[in-house]
Design a protein around this motif. Structure first.
Motif, PDB file in Angstrom:
ATOM      1  N   GLY A 173      43.383  38.327  42.841  1.00 46.78           N
ATOM      2  CA  GLY A 173      43.306  37.474  41.653  1.00 46.78           C
ATOM      3  C   GLY A 173      41.918  37.288  41.081  1.00 46.78           C
ATOM      4  O   GLY A 173      41.737  36.570  40.106  1.00 46.78           O
ATOM      5  N   ARG A 174      40.928  37.938  41.703  1.00 50.14           N
ATOM      6  CA  ARG A 174      39.540  37.836  41.213  1.00 50.14           C
ATOM      7  C   ARG A 174      39.084  39.139  40.603  1.00 50.14           C
ATOM      8  O   ARG A 174      39.458  40.212  41.068  1.00 50.14           O
ATOM      9  N   LEU A 175      38.222  39.007  39.583  1.00 52.98           N
ATOM     10  CA  LEU A 175      37.545  40.182  39.057  1.00 52.98           C
ATOM     11  C   LEU A 175      36.265  40.335  39.871  1.00 52.98           C
ATOM     12  O   LEU A 175      35.339  39.551  39.725  1.00 52.98           O
ATOM     13  N   GLU A 176      36.229  41.321  40.750  1.00 51.01           N
ATOM     14  CA  GLU A 176      35.074  41.441  41.652  1.00 51.01           C
ATOM     15  C   GLU A 176      33.899  42.124  40.974  1.00 51.01           C
ATOM     16  O   GLU A 176      32.750  41.838  41.273  1.00 51.01           O
ATOM     17  N   GLN A 177      34.203  43.067  40.098  1.00 50.03           N
ATOM     18  CA  GLN A 177      33.123  43.772  39.405  1.00 50.03           C
ATOM     19  C   GLN A 177      33.667  44.510  38.203  1.00 50.03           C
ATOM     20  O   GLN A 177      34.779  45.025  38.227  1.00 50.03           O
ATOM     21  N   MET A 178      32.846  44.537  37.148  1.00 50.15           N
ATOM     22  CA  MET A 178      33.203  45.335  35.976  1.00 50.15           C
ATOM     23  C   MET A 178      32.010  46.214  35.629  1.00 50.15           C
ATOM     24  O   MET A 178      30.880  45.756  35.647  1.00 50.15           O
ATOM     25  N   GLY A 179      32.259  47.470  35.312  1.00 53.70           N
ATOM     26  CA  GLY A 179      31.159  48.347  34.928  1.00 53.70           C
ATOM     27  C   GLY A 179      31.639  49.765  34.703  1.00 53.70           C
ATOM     28  O   GLY A 179      32.825  50.060  34.860  1.00 53.70           O
ATOM     29  N   LYS A 180      30.706  50.618  34.327  1.00 51.65           N
ATOM     30  CA  LYS A 180      31.037  52.034  34.185  1.00 51.65           C
ATOM     31  C   LYS A 180      31.352  52.577  35.576  1.00 51.65           C
ATOM     32  O   LYS A 180      30.777  52.105  36.563  1.00 51.65           O
ATOM     33  N   PRO A 181      32.237  53.578  35.653  1.00 52.96           N
ATOM     34  CA  PRO A 181      32.616  54.094  36.975  1.00 52.96           C
ATOM     35  C   PRO A 181      31.405  54.419  37.855  1.00 52.96           C
ATOM     36  O   PRO A 181      31.368  54.054  39.035  1.00 52.96           O
TER      37      PRO A 181
ATOM     38  N   LEU B 160      41.672  48.059  38.111  1.00 52.07           N
ATOM     39  CA  LEU B 160      41.925  48.792  39.346  1.00 52.07           C
ATOM     40  C   LEU B 160      41.941  47.821  40.524  1.00 52.07           C
ATOM     41  O   LEU B 160      41.033  46.998  40.670  1.00 52.07           O
ATOM     42  N   GLY B 161      42.967  47.917  41.342  1.00 52.44           N
ATOM     43  CA  GLY B 161      43.034  47.035  42.508  1.00 52.44           C
ATOM     44  C   GLY B 161      44.299  47.324  43.276  1.00 52.44           C
ATOM     45  O   GLY B 161      45.204  47.990  42.763  1.00 52.44           O
ATOM     46  N   PRO B 162      44.371  46.803  44.507  1.00 56.29           N
ATOM     47  CA  PRO B 162      45.564  47.064  45.314  1.00 56.29           C
ATOM     48  C   PRO B 162      46.802  46.392  44.728  1.00 56.29           C
ATOM     49  O   PRO B 162      46.691  45.511  43.872  1.00 56.29           O
ATOM     50  N   SER B 163      47.934  46.800  45.208  1.00 54.50           N
ATOM     51  CA  SER B 163      49.204  46.218  44.786  1.00 54.50           C
ATOM     52  C   SER B 163      49.199  44.716  45.099  1.00 54.50           C
ATOM     53  O   SER B 163      48.772  44.306  46.175  1.00 54.50           O
ATOM     54  N   GLY B 164      49.626  43.906  44.158  1.00 54.76           N
ATOM     55  CA  GLY B 164      49.680  42.459  44.349  1.00 54.76           C
ATOM     56  C   GLY B 164      48.391  41.734  44.046  1.00 54.76           C
ATOM     57  O   GLY B 164      48.283  40.518  44.234  1.00 54.76           O
ATOM     58  N   SER B 165      47.379  42.458  43.536  1.00 56.02           N
ATOM     59  CA  SER B 165      46.075  41.818  43.298  1.00 56.02           C
ATOM     60  C   SER B 165      46.038  41.030  41.985  1.00 56.02           C
ATOM     61  O   SER B 165      45.104  40.269  41.749  1.00 56.02           O
TER      62      SER B 165
END
Ligand SMILES: Nc1ncnc2c1ncn2[C@@H]1O[C@H](COP(=O)(O)OP(=O)(O)O)[C@@H](O)[C@H]1O
Ligand SMILES: [Mg+2]
Length: 273
Positions: free
Chosen positions: A209-217, A34-39
């Motif tokens: 271009g970065r993974l800022e966070q991963m986790g359950k919603p 999930l992220g903005p367009s162009g991320s």
């Protein structure tokens, strides 16, 4: 099958499209990027699929580094943003496509295609052409076509982007149930937070271009690690300066506060004459 990215970097010229991306999606899980367009979401999917080569880092499927394995040998199913069905082919032929490429026998193809037609709820429609289907039905065909060769991993790039809001909501629930039923490890790209929360077991927030966070919603919602994540998930205001707000005295200087409207109550007081 699980899929892993380890220390992935990718530049297009001077542009850094992926910056040190590492994550793992466990067997049978459905994860959303999930992220903005162009991320950089599509670029991540394309590197997993082998359609784009990373500059550094490894793509690992079930413990095996697949960096040098060509796309068609990676056993990955792909559903694209636009329907990308073959317009001159029937539903049957669209779903059969990957099986014909694999040179499967006639009976095997027929059995597998009809099984998928039923699975995706398009009984009786296998002789239709794409233009004789609704947008939602076309995406069901695209899903069946991707699954036909029994991929080990399914990648979906904004599969509902071209579908209107109401059908989209039904279709995403359908997709979640379908993927659970098939049990295939899946990665799903969206720029719509509501869609990610409704569909995914895990969400990865991608920004520049970065993974800022991963986790359950719910983890991401309750404990955002960056102010970008806090603002991207849910509706929130970020306060830089909370001088004068009671109860914030303990918060160290230089911190920011996130205010979510659902936790704020507004009162209208009676005036006493
Ligand atoms: N083949 C390419 N050549 C040059 N730049 C590209 C290429 N593919 C993607 N980009 C750039 O990389 C960035 C990330 O693109 P993309 O992965 O498509 O983002 P998203 O899917 O999140 O919208 C964008 O700025 C895009 O313009
Ligand atoms: Mg994209």
């Amino acid at each position: 099958m699980y899929v892993e990215m380890k220390g992935i970097n990718k530049n297009f010229g001077n542009y850094e499209a992926a910056k040190d991306i590492s994550f793992r999606v466990d067997e049978g899980h459905l994860a959303a990027l999930l992220g903005p367009s162009g991320s950089g979401k599509t670029t991540i999917l394309r590197m997993i699929a082998g359609l784009e080569q990373q500059d550094t880092g490894d793509v690992i499927v079930d413990g095996n580094v697949v960096n040098h394995i060509p796309a068609k040998e990676r056993g990955i199913g792909f559903v694209f943003q636009n329907y990308a069905l073959f317009r001159h082919m029937t539903v049957f032929e669209n779903i059969a496509f990957g099986l014909r490429v694999q040179k499967k026998g006639k009976k095997e193809i027929r059995d597998r295609v009809m099984e998928l037609v039923e699975l995706v709820g398009l009984e009786g429609m296998h002789k239709r052409y794409p233009h004789q289907l609704s947008g939602g039905q076309r995406q069901r065909v695209a899903f069946a076509r991707a699954l036909a060769p029994r991929p080990q991993l399914l990648l979906l790039d904004e599969p509902f982007a071209a579908i209107d809001a109401k059908v989209r909501k039904e279709l995403r629930i359908w997709l979640k149930e379908m993927i659970a039923q098939v049990g295939i490890t899946s990665l799903f790209v969206t720029h719509d937070q509501e869609e990610a929360v409704a569909v995914a077991d895990e969400i990865m927030i991608i920004n520049e271009g970065r993974l800022e966070q991963m986790g359950k919603p719910v983890e991401i919602y309750k404990k955002p690690k960056t102010s970008f994540v806090a603002q991207f998930i849910g509706t929130s205001a970020v306060l830089d300066d909370f001088d004068g707000f009671k109860g914030f005295e303990e918060v160290p200087k230089g911190r920011k506060a996130i205010v979510r409207p659902e936790f704020v109550e507004a009162f209208k007081f009676e005036t006493i004459k």
